[in-house]
Design an enzyme around this catalytic site. Structure first.
Site, short mmCIF file in Angstrom:
data_model
loop_
_atom_site.label_atom_id
_atom_site.label_comp_id
_atom_site.label_asym_id
_atom_site.label_seq_id
_atom_site.Cartn_x
_atom_site.Cartn_y
_atom_site.Cartn_z
N ASP A 13 -42.23 33.67 -43.23
CA ASP A 13 -42.38 33.59 -44.69
C ASP A 13 -42.86 32.22 -45.16
O ASP A 13 -42.55 31.79 -46.28
CB ASP A 13 -41.05 33.93 -45.41
CG ASP A 13 -40.48 35.24 -44.92
OD1 ASP A 13 -41.25 36.20 -44.80
OD2 ASP A 13 -39.26 35.28 -44.65
N LYS A 16 -48.33 32.14 -44.60
CA LYS A 16 -49.50 32.22 -43.70
C LYS A 16 -50.62 33.05 -44.32
O LYS A 16 -51.79 32.69 -44.23
CB LYS A 16 -49.08 32.84 -42.35
CG LYS A 16 -48.08 32.00 -41.58
CD LYS A 16 -47.59 32.70 -40.34
CE LYS A 16 -46.66 33.86 -40.60
NZ LYS A 16 -45.35 33.54 -41.18
N GLY A 17 -50.25 34.17 -44.96
CA GLY A 17 -51.26 35.06 -45.53
C GLY A 17 -52.14 34.33 -46.52
O GLY A 17 -53.37 34.46 -46.50
N ASN A 38 -43.09 44.34 -39.41
CA ASN A 38 -42.00 43.46 -39.86
C ASN A 38 -42.56 42.30 -40.68
O ASN A 38 -41.86 41.69 -41.48
CB ASN A 38 -41.17 42.94 -38.66
CG ASN A 38 -42.02 42.35 -37.54
OD1 ASN A 38 -43.24 42.49 -37.52
ND2 ASN A 38 -41.38 41.71 -36.58
N GLY A 40 -44.86 40.44 -43.57
CA GLY A 40 -45.32 40.75 -44.92
C GLY A 40 -46.15 39.55 -45.37
O GLY A 40 -45.59 38.53 -45.76
N HIS A 41 -47.45 39.65 -45.26
CA HIS A 41 -48.31 38.53 -45.62
C HIS A 41 -48.84 38.73 -47.04
O HIS A 41 -49.54 39.69 -47.32
CB HIS A 41 -49.45 38.38 -44.60
CG HIS A 41 -48.96 37.90 -43.26
ND1 HIS A 41 -49.76 37.76 -42.17
CD2 HIS A 41 -47.72 37.52 -42.87
CE1 HIS A 41 -49.03 37.32 -41.15
NE2 HIS A 41 -47.80 37.18 -41.56
N GLN A 225 -44.51 36.10 -38.40
CA GLN A 225 -43.17 35.49 -38.26
C GLN A 225 -43.32 33.97 -38.07
O GLN A 225 -44.31 33.40 -38.53
CB GLN A 225 -42.36 36.12 -37.12
CG GLN A 225 -41.93 37.56 -37.40
CD GLN A 225 -43.00 38.60 -37.10
OE1 GLN A 225 -43.61 38.59 -36.05
NE2 GLN A 225 -43.23 39.51 -38.03
N GLY A 303 -37.49 43.05 -49.18
CA GLY A 303 -36.93 42.71 -50.50
C GLY A 303 -35.61 41.97 -50.40
O GLY A 303 -35.00 41.64 -51.42
N ARG A 306 -33.73 35.68 -49.39
CA ARG A 306 -33.83 34.75 -48.26
C ARG A 306 -32.79 33.65 -48.43
O ARG A 306 -32.55 33.19 -49.55
CB ARG A 306 -35.23 34.13 -48.21
CG ARG A 306 -36.31 35.15 -47.93
CD ARG A 306 -37.69 34.49 -47.91
NE ARG A 306 -38.72 35.50 -47.79
CZ ARG A 306 -39.87 35.49 -48.46
NH1 ARG A 306 -40.15 34.49 -49.28
NH2 ARG A 306 -40.75 36.44 -48.30
N LYS A 332 -45.43 25.42 -50.98
CA LYS A 332 -44.34 25.49 -51.97
C LYS A 332 -43.73 24.15 -52.35
O LYS A 332 -42.54 24.09 -52.71
CB LYS A 332 -43.26 26.46 -51.48
CG LYS A 332 -43.73 27.92 -51.51
CD LYS A 332 -42.57 28.85 -51.41
CE LYS A 332 -42.87 30.20 -52.02
NZ LYS A 332 -41.76 31.15 -51.94
N ASP A 334 -44.30 22.72 -54.96
CA ASP A 334 -44.03 22.89 -56.40
C ASP A 334 -42.58 23.35 -56.66
O ASP A 334 -42.02 23.04 -57.70
CB ASP A 334 -45.00 23.91 -57.01
CG ASP A 334 -45.02 25.21 -56.23
OD1 ASP A 334 -45.42 25.18 -55.05
OD2 ASP A 334 -44.62 26.25 -56.79
N SER A 413 -49.93 23.27 -50.74
CA SER A 413 -50.08 24.41 -51.64
C SER A 413 -49.10 24.23 -52.78
O SER A 413 -47.94 23.88 -52.57
CB SER A 413 -49.78 25.69 -50.85
OG SER A 413 -49.69 26.77 -51.73
P1 IMP Z 1 -37.34 42.37 -36.37
O1 IMP Z 1 -38.52 41.64 -35.86
O2 IMP Z 1 -37.65 43.29 -37.52
O3 IMP Z 1 -36.54 43.05 -35.31
O4 IMP Z 1 -36.33 41.29 -36.98
C1 IMP Z 1 -35.73 40.27 -36.19
C2 IMP Z 1 -35.43 39.04 -37.04
O5 IMP Z 1 -36.66 38.44 -37.44
C3 IMP Z 1 -34.68 39.33 -38.34
O6 IMP Z 1 -33.85 38.22 -38.63
C4 IMP Z 1 -35.77 39.44 -39.37
O7 IMP Z 1 -35.31 39.14 -40.66
C5 IMP Z 1 -36.74 38.38 -38.86
N1 IMP Z 1 -38.12 38.67 -39.21
C6 IMP Z 1 -38.94 39.58 -38.66
N2 IMP Z 1 -40.15 39.55 -39.23
C7 IMP Z 1 -40.10 38.60 -40.16
C8 IMP Z 1 -41.06 38.06 -41.06
O8 IMP Z 1 -42.22 38.45 -41.10
N3 IMP Z 1 -40.62 37.05 -41.87
C9 IMP Z 1 -39.36 36.57 -41.80
N4 IMP Z 1 -38.44 37.02 -40.98
C10 IMP Z 1 -38.80 38.03 -40.15
#
Ligand code: IMP
Length: 427
Positions: A13, A16-17, A38, A40-41, A225, A303, A306, A332, A334, A413
């Site tokens: 988070d 990167k996107g 997993n 979200g960009h 990630q 959602g 964090r 971030k 700002d 940024s």
């Molecule tokens: P998983 O990859 O969905 O199995 O999640 C494993 C751990 O990585 C968890 O703590 C998730 O919250 C975290 N995680 C997975 N993908 C992301 C991401 O894109 N951003 C932030 N945390 C992530």
């Protein structure tokens, strides 16, 4: 021509996107090399926010070719939704998105296994996004997985059914209650596979990228990630199931290490983490709440709120070293406006000693962060567009980080939009 890498240096988070989107005009090809839905960009421009999970962040640039590499895991159902979300925009997906035949598929039963595994762990759960990432990579390394190339075979449904049935037996043996209808899940999967086959092109991506390199095409590998979620170097077991660090780009795209050029490391001016696991600089007070509120710190995929805390320079330096980062990009800044004092972690007290490296365990019972205080800034940075406008104490904060990690910060940024990006003069 060398391939440049773009990686997150914290727990994901980092933004990167946005940076891939900003940099894409310099590149011909954007390639994702690990992770899956997993991720979200988030990209924001012309007042519209877009969230991508599997599709590379270059998709909105008309000239860029986007590649989903062999190291990525694809959920056809989510992939289809992502493709459908692109339909209002003038994007020729067939000509601008290519998928590796060697990428593994996430089956509906991988998602169920993820949920069952988390339920079985109880309070020790990883905090997974429940997208089936772990079970899919387990099948990959266990040599049971199904790859994109398999769905081109006439008997692909039989291959699917065999693995699905194996998963159903495993779920039964786990003794957890899950509510699902397997026929509905099968049908959604079949529909999504057919949709995928009819809308994107499958390729042997390592060969494609090798030719592209020989033809001097400019390639950017987009990580997902962050380094502290890396399966080997992250805060194990509270990690994801892929190599999120630079080496993952080599295996996830078929690129040789001596073909890597710049390594862009993205980090936030503070730290966030979603899901379980250690986080030494986490704040449980009003300061942490303010960071979360002002920074809109909610997961783009789940959602979930964090967790927020001060910048951890010991962890950042570790990530810079493991990845061979050549340029940093700070996101971030700002969000920190208005804090009189800013703290950065510059050492740990670990098992009775002061240390400056990331130890085996970040468990809070064994480790206490040591902070250095810096002055904050009052000014709203979000309207600033040029380095010369940035406040002196902000520049001091940036210089302190650069000095600690011995790496220059080339971009700061100051907001989510493409336009809120300040390029620093490093000459
Ligand atoms: P998983 O990859 O969905 O199995 O999640 C494993 C751990 O990585 C968890 O703590 C998730 O919250 C975290 N995680 C997975 N993908 C992301 C991401 O894109 N951003 C932030 N945390 C992530």
């Amino acid at each position: 021509m060398a391939i440049d890498l773009l990686l997150g240096l914290q727990w994901g988070d980092e933004g990167k996107g946005k940076i891939v989107d900003v940099l894409t005009k310099k590149y011909d090809i954007i390639a994702r090399f690990q992770g899956g839905p997993n991720a979200g960009h988030t990209l924001e421009f012309e007042g519209i926010k877009h969230v991508l999970h599997t599709i590379p962040s270059g998709i909105f640039h008309p000239k860029a070719m986007n590649i989903v590499g062999n190291g990525v895991v694809i959920d056809p159902v989510i992939f289809r939704e992502e493709l459908e979300n692109l339909s209002p925009f003038d994007i020729n997906v067939r000509d601008s998105l290519l998928v590796s035949r060697k990428a593994h598929l996430i089956l509906p039963t991988h998602r169920l296994l993820d949920a069952a595994s988390e339920k079985a762990k109880g309070s020790a759960k990883i905090g997974s996004t429940l997208k089936g990432i772990g079970p899919t990579y387990m099948d990959k390394t266990g040599r049971n997985g199904i790859r994109v190339g398999d769905i081109e075979l006439p008997q692909w449904k039989e291959i699917y059914s065999a693995l699905r049935d194996k998963h159903l037996t495993m779920i039964k043996n786990m003794n957890v209650v899950l509510d699902f209808n397997i026929t509905d899940l099968d049908n959604a999967f079949y529909d999504a596979i057919n949709y995928m086959k009819s809308s994107v092109t499958f390729i042997d991506s390592e060969a494609y990228l090798s030719t592209a390199q020989k033809n001097n095409q400019r390639i950017l590998a987009e990580g997902a990630q962050g380094s502290l979620l890396d399966i080997d170097f992250g805060t194990y077991p509270f990690v994801t199931s892929s190599n999120t660090t630079a080496a993952g780009a080599c295996t996830g795209l078929g690129v040789a290490p001596n073909k890597i050029g710049e390594v862009y490391g993205i980090f936030k001016a503070y730290t966030t983490r979603v899901g379980s696991g250690p986080f030494p600089t986490e704040l449980f007070d009003e300061t942490g709440e303010t960071m979360g509120r002002v920074g809109h710190e909610f997961g783009a995929t789940t959602g979930r709120a964090r967790r927020c805390g001060w910048l951890d320079l010991v962890a950042l330096k570790y990530a810079v070293e493991i990845n061979g980062v050549t340029q940093l990009m700070m996101m971030k800044g700002d969000v920190l406006s208005g804090f009189e004092e800013l703290k950065v972690c510059t050492a740990y007290e670990y098992r009775g000693k002061t240390i400056h490296h990331l130890p085996y365990s970040l468990n809070e019972k064994e480790l206490t962060p040591q902070y250095t205080s810096l002055s904050g800034w009052e000014e709203d940075l979000t309207k600033m567009r040029d380095e010369s406008e940035l406040p002196a104490t902000f520049n001091d904060y940036v210089a302190f980080i650069e000095d600690y990690v011995q790496t220059p910060i080339s971009i700061v940024s100051v907001g989510p939009d493409r336009s809120q990006t300040i390029f620093r003069d490093l000459t």
